[in-house]
Write a protein that holds these residues in place. Structure first.
Motif: not given
Length: 328
Positions: A38-56
């Protein structure tokens, strides 16, 4: 289970739309509603990376939203109430800077007109953004059925916009509705891809129509059959009819799917692996940035961890998107 509606009153699509359209026949396919999502859905407090992995491989985000400030702010208010909390409330210059500075090489800028009379101004806005920053691939929009709809698209293409974005839920139309045919023909004549949110989900009971009554994979198949030269991209891997869209992907060479919000585990459904693996050359990485309730790179990391072979991953993360828009 269907999400409860608010007490009687006018329903509004984001940002505001008070012209509901009668619903059409619904698809019998199993739905997220039957699973209790159902909506509304919650926010997540997941950690974000600083930038795209250079190996990708090189990363291109095929599904980024850009609007003028006031429209963005109205969209965020709607999502905060009826969709999910927006983590990145960034205006257009900040959206572009955020992604490019973190290693995303190019972005496809999408927008949509939620009522007649908006599209020309929105198209001019995004065309200027793309002119100022060549790493932005700008798409146009139109409100289906509005006066001069075909002329609006042709003007958008003349401004240098590389395709079109439509949204069945917000703009209250079915993919196979009669007023869409002239728009499909205009895109096909110009060789411009059409990105159309024609899957049933993610949806909200606060849209002016019930997306489950308007949207179904078989309706999209009618479009593919009736307009065989139209290049069509369906976001969210066709949620929630993942298997049906995977079958369409096998059958039609003019269909693409993007991964937006479908692979990061935000919605409590199994990973639609068949849709990702049946034809990886037709899958585009997309995010919905900045309108996200979780880390900007959540789905990027999820895709990188799926074990796709090197060529398939390079295509999904960027090569397929560049190929789709290369001749536009």
């Amino acid at each position: 289970m269907t999400a409860p509606r608010e007490p009687p009153g006018p329903a509004h699509a984001h940002p505001e739309d008070d012209a509901p359209v009668p619903c059409l026949a619904s698809s019998p396919a199993p739905s997220w509603r039957e699973q209790g999502i159902q909506m509304p859905m919650p926010a997540l407090a997941d950690e974000e990376g600083p930038r795209v992995d250079p190996g990708l491989p090189p990363v291109v985000d095929a599904h980024v939203h850009l609007f003028p400030d006031r429209v963005f702010e109205a969209v965020w208010r709607w999502f905060d109430r009826h969709g999910w909390p927006i983590r990145y409330k960034l205006h257009t210059p900040q959206v572009v800077s955020f992604l490019l500075s973190r290693g995303v090489e190019r972005v496809v800028a999408l927008h949509y007109a939620h009522k007649p009379g908006m599209a020309r101004a929105l198209n001019a806005y995004v065309a200027q953004v793309a002119k100022d920053e060549p790493r932005v691939i700008g798409l146009g929009t139109v409100y289906p059925g509005e006066p001069d709809a075909v002329a609006i698209l042709e003007e958008a293409f003349a401004l240098g916009l590389k395709g079109v974005k439509l949204h069945c839920h917000v703009q209250a139309f079915s993919p196979d509705a009669p007023q869409l045919h002239e728009l499909y023909e205009a895109c096909a004549r110009a060789g411009k891809p059409l990105v159309m949110h024609s899957g049933r989900e993610p949806s909200s009971p606060q849209y002016p129509v019930d997306p489950h009554q308007l949207c179904a994979a078989e309706r999209v198949e009618r479009v593919l059959k009736d307009h065989p030269s139209l290049k069509l991209c369906v976001p969210h891997l066709g949620a929630d009819e993942f298997d049906a869209y995977a079958r369409l992907l096998e059958r039609y060479d003019t269909l693409w799917l993007d991964t937006t919000m479908a692979v990061g585990g935000y919605f409590p459904v199994p990973l639609p692996r068949k849709a990702l693996e049946v034809r990886p050359g037709r899958i585009l990485y997309g995010t919905d940035f900045p309108n996200l309730p979780y880390a900007w790179d959540r789905e990027l990391r999820a895709l990188a961890g799926l074990g796709l072979d090197e060529a398939a991953l390079a295509g999904v993360l960027g090569g397929n998107t560049l190929s789709l828009y290369a001749e536009c």
